[in-house]
Design a protein around this motif. Structure first.
Motif, PDB file in Angstrom:
ATOM      1  N   HIS A   1       0.836  -1.210   0.000  1.00 56.81           N
ATOM      2  CA  HIS A   1       0.000   0.000   0.000  1.00 56.81           C
ATOM      3  C   HIS A   1       0.865   1.252   0.000  1.00 56.81           C
ATOM      4  CE1 HIS A   1      -3.207   2.780   1.008  1.00 56.81           C
ATOM      5  NE2 HIS A   1      -2.545   3.156   2.087  1.00 56.81           N
ATOM      6  N   ARG A   2       1.931   1.258   0.789  1.00 55.58           N
ATOM      7  CA  ARG A   2       2.812   2.429   0.844  1.00 55.58           C
ATOM      8  C   ARG A   2       3.550   2.638  -0.475  1.00 55.58           C
ATOM      9  NH1 ARG A   2       5.268   1.502   6.994  1.00 55.58           N
ATOM     10  NH2 ARG A   2       3.414   2.323   8.097  1.00 55.58           N
ATOM     11  N   GLN A   3       3.944   1.531  -1.124  1.00 61.05           N
ATOM     12  CA  GLN A   3       4.585   1.661  -2.437  1.00 61.05           C
ATOM     13  C   GLN A   3       3.626   2.276  -3.460  1.00 61.05           C
ATOM     14  OE1 GLN A   3       5.846  -2.510  -2.875  1.00 61.05           O
ATOM     15  NE2 GLN A   3       7.966  -1.797  -2.949  1.00 61.05           N
ATOM     16  N   LEU A   4       2.363   1.859  -3.409  1.00 60.04           N
ATOM     17  CA  LEU A   4       1.373   2.404  -4.332  1.00 60.04           C
ATOM     18  C   LEU A   4       1.080   3.867  -4.025  1.00 60.04           C
ATOM     19  CD1 LEU A   4      -1.111  -0.610  -4.557  1.00 60.04           C
ATOM     20  CD2 LEU A   4       0.524   0.159  -6.290  1.00 60.04           C
ATOM     21  N   GLU A   5       1.069   4.226  -2.736  1.00 59.84           N
ATOM     22  CA  GLU A   5       0.881   5.631  -2.358  1.00 59.84           C
ATOM     23  C   GLU A   5       2.009   6.492  -2.894  1.00 59.84           C
ATOM     24  OE1 GLU A   5      -1.726   6.187   1.697  1.00 59.84           O
ATOM     25  OE2 GLU A   5       0.404   5.716   1.912  1.00 59.84           O
ATOM     26  N   ALA A   6       3.250   5.977  -2.843  1.00 64.50           N
ATOM     27  CA  ALA A   6       4.389   6.726  -3.378  1.00 64.50           C
ATOM     28  C   ALA A   6       4.268   6.885  -4.888  1.00 64.50           C
ATOM     29  CB  ALA A   6       5.697   6.019  -3.018  1.00 64.50           C
ATOM     30  N   LEU A   7       3.745   5.854  -5.569  1.00 62.91           N
ATOM     31  CA  LEU A   7       3.568   5.945  -7.019  1.00 62.91           C
ATOM     32  C   LEU A   7       2.506   6.967  -7.394  1.00 62.91           C
ATOM     33  CD1 LEU A   7       3.726   2.197  -8.115  1.00 62.91           C
ATOM     34  CD2 LEU A   7       5.407   3.973  -8.586  1.00 62.91           C
TER      35      LEU A   7
END
Length: 318
Positions: free
Chosen positions: A53-59
């Motif tokens: 989820h955090r990786q997707l938020e950064a994207l």
């Protein structure tokens, strides 16, 4: 859903054990061990999902062209989603390339068109030089407006191009203002308008051609909406705020907040029937590109004051 399924399965086994008169402990102990292991697996899955989820938020914070570091593929569903995203990105890039090509072709076409149409305009102006009549003066004014519209077209199509012809350097403000005023000399005479202007002893860091375009647009509005016998004045306020005042019909209070919007003509424009709502929009955009600001104060029947702040931001000198 997985927890509910686990509880349901345990109840099914417990019911079966009870029906066959088997000890219930044989189901409770394995169920407890499985529950502990399940909690550990649940925590692990939760941590993995949180990291994803955090990786997707950064994207989400990146533009589409830079979205490369997607989370690792863990399931066939993840692979399907990433493949779908890749197809959409390729389609978006293809569309953007086509739009850029078409926009470049449009800019090139209108640039050529503007240069071509200036030839017959110049020819007609030369033909009118040896004639002084009400008709020739009227045609001369119409030719002047056509030239302004051509310049507006060029400015409009060039605003969003990747490569601009801005040349930022230190320029004498008085020279730029005089060139703009000189273009409207016949307009002042024909409309019997008084010009109040004192030499401006100041230099500004700007682009001469584009700043002159802005001043010409402001003067055009001042001349257009000031009745015969009125006054247009140009002066400088400290530190480097160029003021263009007129004693024209003014602007309605409800129109002032929207005069820089593209295509907005307001009450005066609807009355005039000839306003395009593009002039002040171009002025605002060009001033932003040059690092300047433009503001308007006005009231009906009390004239308008346009202030161009030429020292709002610092620009690099070429």
């Amino acid at each position: 859903m997985g927890i509910l399924a686990f509880v349901l399965f345990c109840l099914i086994f417990l019911a079966a054990f009870l029906l066959y008169h088997l000890p219930a402990g044989a189901i409770f102990y394995p169920a407890f061990v499985c529950a502990v292991l399940g909690v550990l697996l649940l925590v692990f899955d939760f941590y993995r999902a949180l990291r994803k989820h955090r990786q997707l938020e950064a994207l989400e914070k990146l533009p589409a062209a830079l979205m490369e570091a997607f989370p690792e593929i863990g399931t066939p569903e993840d692979a399907d989603y990433q493949r779908l995203i890749q197809l959409l990105r390729e389609e978006q890039n293809h569309t953007a390339t086509q739009m850029q090509r078409r926009y470049a072709e449009m800019v090139e076409y209108y640039t050529v068109w503007a240069h071509q149409i200036k030839t017959p305009i110049a020819s007609m102006r030369l033909a009118l030089q040896n004639e002084d009549s009400a008709f020739s003066r009227q045609v001369g004014e119409d030719l002047f407006r056509i030239e302004q519209y051509v310049e507006m077209v060029l400015a409009f199509v060039r605003l969003d191009t990747d490569s601009t012809d801005y040349v930022i350097c230190e320029k004498d403000l008085d020279t730029i203002v005089k060139q703009a005023i000189r273009k409207f000399s016949s307009q002042f005479i024909n409309r019997k308008l008084q010009l109040e202007y004192q030499p401006i002893f100041a230099t500004v860091v700007t682009d001469e051609k584009w700043l002159q375009f802005v001043i010409e647009q402001v003067l055009s509005n001042a001349v257009k909406y000031t009745p015969s016998g009125g006054t247009v004045s140009v002066d400088l306020e400290a530190p480097k705020i160029l003021c263009i005042r007129d004693t024209g019909i003014g602007i309605a209070p409800e129109d002032l907040p929207r005069i820089f919007e593209k295509g907005y003509t307001g009450y005066n424009g609807r009355t005039d029937k000839k306003a395009s709502g593009i002039g002040l929009y171009l002025c605002k955009r060009i001033c932003e590109n040059l690092g300047h600001t433009i503001a308007v104060t006005s009231s009906p029947d009390s004239g308008t004051v346009v202030r161009i702040n030429l020292s709002q931001k610092k620009l690099e000198v070429e």
